[in-house]
Design an enzyme around this catalytic site. Structure first.
Site, PDB file in Angstrom:
ATOM      1  N   GLY A   1       8.276  -4.289   3.704  1.00 53.09           N
ATOM      2  CA  GLY A   1       8.402  -3.751   5.064  1.00 53.09           C
ATOM      3  C   GLY A   1       9.292  -4.605   5.956  1.00 53.09           C
TER       4      GLY A   1
ATOM      5  N   TRP B   1      -0.053 -19.749 -15.899  1.00 53.29           N
ATOM      6  CA  TRP B   1      -1.117 -18.913 -16.481  1.00 53.29           C
ATOM      7  C   TRP B   1      -0.629 -18.235 -17.769  1.00 53.29           C
ATOM      8  CZ3 TRP B   1      -3.249 -15.532 -11.835  1.00 53.29           C
ATOM      9  CH2 TRP B   1      -3.769 -16.393 -10.862  1.00 53.29           C
TER      10      TRP B   1
ATOM     11  N   GLY C   1       5.316  -7.070   5.763  1.00 50.58           N
ATOM     12  CA  GLY C   1       5.130  -7.455   4.360  1.00 50.58           C
ATOM     13  C   GLY C   1       6.436  -7.759   3.635  1.00 50.58           C
TER      14      GLY C   1
ATOM     15  N   GLY D   1       4.911  -3.295   8.025  1.00 49.34           N
ATOM     16  CA  GLY D   1       6.236  -3.793   8.423  1.00 49.34           C
ATOM     17  C   GLY D   1       6.413  -5.307   8.366  1.00 49.34           C
TER      18      GLY D   1
ATOM     19  N   THR E   1       9.166  -1.803  -9.659  1.00 45.79           N
ATOM     20  CA  THR E   1       8.585  -2.760 -10.613  1.00 45.79           C
ATOM     21  C   THR E   1       8.088  -3.973  -9.819  1.00 45.79           C
ATOM     22  OG1 THR E   1      10.772  -3.711 -10.938  1.00 45.79           O
ATOM     23  CG2 THR E   1      10.095  -1.960 -12.475  1.00 45.79           C
TER      24      THR E   1
ATOM     25  N   ASP F   1      -3.053 -12.919 -19.368  1.00 47.71           N
ATOM     26  CA  ASP F   1      -1.666 -12.497 -19.574  1.00 47.71           C
ATOM     27  C   ASP F   1      -1.392 -11.174 -18.869  1.00 47.71           C
ATOM     28  OD1 ASP F   1      -0.218 -14.347 -20.985  1.00 47.71           O
ATOM     29  OD2 ASP F   1      -0.724 -13.544 -22.962  1.00 47.71           O
TER      30      ASP F   1
ATOM     31  N   TYR G   1      -6.674  -0.520  -8.553  1.00 52.53           N
ATOM     32  CA  TYR G   1      -5.442  -0.362  -7.762  1.00 52.53           C
ATOM     33  C   TYR G   1      -4.636   0.827  -8.287  1.00 52.53           C
ATOM     34  CZ  TYR G   1      -0.627  -1.862  -6.385  1.00 52.53           C
ATOM     35  OH  TYR G   1       0.665  -1.942  -5.908  1.00 52.53           O
TER      36      TYR G   1
ATOM     37  N   LYS H   1      -3.632   4.328  -6.359  1.00 52.08           N
ATOM     38  CA  LYS H   1      -2.213   4.663  -6.132  1.00 52.08           C
ATOM     39  C   LYS H   1      -1.854   6.003  -6.780  1.00 52.08           C
ATOM     40  CE  LYS H   1      -0.155   1.095  -3.998  1.00 52.08           C
ATOM     41  NZ  LYS H   1       0.834   1.223  -2.930  1.00 52.08           N
TER      42      LYS H   1
END
Ligand code: NAP
Ligand code: GDP
Length: 315
Positions: free
Chosen positions: A15, A198, A12, A10, A161, A265, A133, A137
């Site tokens: 959140g 970067w 974040g 919450g 996205t 990239d 990750y 997920k």
């Protein structure tokens, strides 16, 4: 009796956008969602409180940009698979009927026909920069589908996205591209040093404002009930170069810009198909990227000393 919704994560980026008395939020300091006993205690506590728990919005996750994903693969795998497994199972055990769980367009295969649709999640390996990750997920998607089939629960997954907005993680090394660039541009402007970007600037990304994600998620919680995930996307690709130009203009940066080709990239592009959300909400107006960046930068400049990632700054 009032009805409440538990928002994990919450504090974040996403959140924090669920505001008001309907939402219950706990810090990770109180309940570490990687720990099964903590998660069970959290749901037990909610069962005894004097209101109905009407649903769960599960945003909590170990999240980062291309740098963080490459550097901390073990943590990104372990934290995410534990948090998701615990939250979804404990919600089921405590009779929660309605839950939304967050995936990401990072979960999609690297080599797959574009655009990305909800049907293509498992059709190949993810990009190596964020595979730990992504696989963690993907397992949440499998778990939710299995629970729908076996237990008949209204649990579902959303696939946003690249999200940005106020309350983001502005950590320069590990954050996503927008907050990292805002933070780096601020330091370059204030210290009269070059701004280093970067990679090549050619990769394409689709950005979505955190306020839009929260509004769409509220709709999903109340109205969406399908086995397949639902993509939350503007379906508008922007090059990293274009994002850099917008941030430079909005932050009034006049100094030198350098491109560091030693930095990754990441995936070249991940264009997603937003037909499903557009079908359900044809009149939804996404915040234009320029306007969202403007609001985010104004917030960042005002709240500079308390933003996440501040500790790294040496002016
Ligand atoms: P965020 O700003 O980094 O916030 C993550 C939240 O997770 C924090 O509030 C944190 O709580 C909580 N958390 C982390 N580890 C925890 C633990 N062990 N126990 C309890 N809570 C823990 O993340 P976000 O950007 O809002 O992302 C929200 C969701 O969207 C995530 O599932 C993410 O994978 C997904 N997503 C994000 C993006 C993006 O670009 N940001 C893109 C696509 C999908 P505390 O603050 O209390 O520590
Ligand atoms: P991704 O969408 O999961 O790859 O994650 P990011 O939000 O980290 O976006 C990465 C893209 O932005 C890559 O093409 C990077 O080369 C580019 N980029 C340029 N400058 C930065 C930066 O300072 N931080 C990050 N995270 N990415 C950057």
């Amino acid at each position: 009796m009032s009805k409440k919704i538990l928002v994990t994560g919450g504090n974040g980026l996403v959140g924090s956008q669920f505001e008001g008395n309907d939402y219950i939020k706990y810090s990770s300091k109180l309940f570490d969602l990687r720990n099964t006993n903590h998660v069970d205690s959290m749901f037990r506590k909610l069962q005894y409180d004097p209101f109905n728990l009407n649903g769960v919005i599960h945003t909590a996750a170990k999240v980062g940009g291309v740098g963080g994903n490459m550097k901390y693969k073990g943590e990104f795998f372990y934290d995410n698979i534990m948090m998701n497994t615990n939250v979804i199972e404990s919600a089921r055990k405590h009779n929660v009927k309605n839950l939304v769980c967050f995936l990401s367009t990072c979960v999609f295969p690297n080599d797959v026909e574009y655009p990305l649709t909800e049907k293509k999640i498992h059709l190949g390996a993810p990009h190596t920069s964020n595979d730990a990750y992504a696989y963690a997920k993907r397992m949440a998607e499998v778990q939710i589908r299995a629970y729908r089939e076996q237990y008949g629960l209204n649990y579902k997954t959303v696939i946003p996205t690249n999200i940005y907005g106020i309350n983001d993680n502005f950590d320069i090394e590990n954050g996503h591209v927008v907050p990292s660039l805002i933070h780096k541009c601020y330091i370059a402007r204030e210290t009269n040093t070059p701004l280093t970007i970067w990679g090549s600037g050619t990769p394409l990304r689709e950005f979505i404002y955190n306020k839009d994600v929260a509004k769409l998620t509220e709709w999903v919680l109340e109205n969406y009930d399908e086995n397949e995930p639902i993509i939350l996307s503007t379906s508008e690709e922007v090059s990293i170069k274009d994002v850099v130009e917008m941030i430079i203009e909005l932050m009034d940066f006049k100094g030198e810009v350098k491109w560091d080709s030693d930095k990754p990239d990441g995936q070249y592009r991940k264009p997603s198909d937003n037909s499903k959300i557009k079908h359900y909400l044809p009149n939804f107006e996404f915040t234009p990227l320029y306007d969202g960046l403007k609001e985010t930068i104004e917030w960042f400049e005002t709240n500079y000393v308390k933003v996440r990632g501040y500790k790294q700054i040496k002016l």
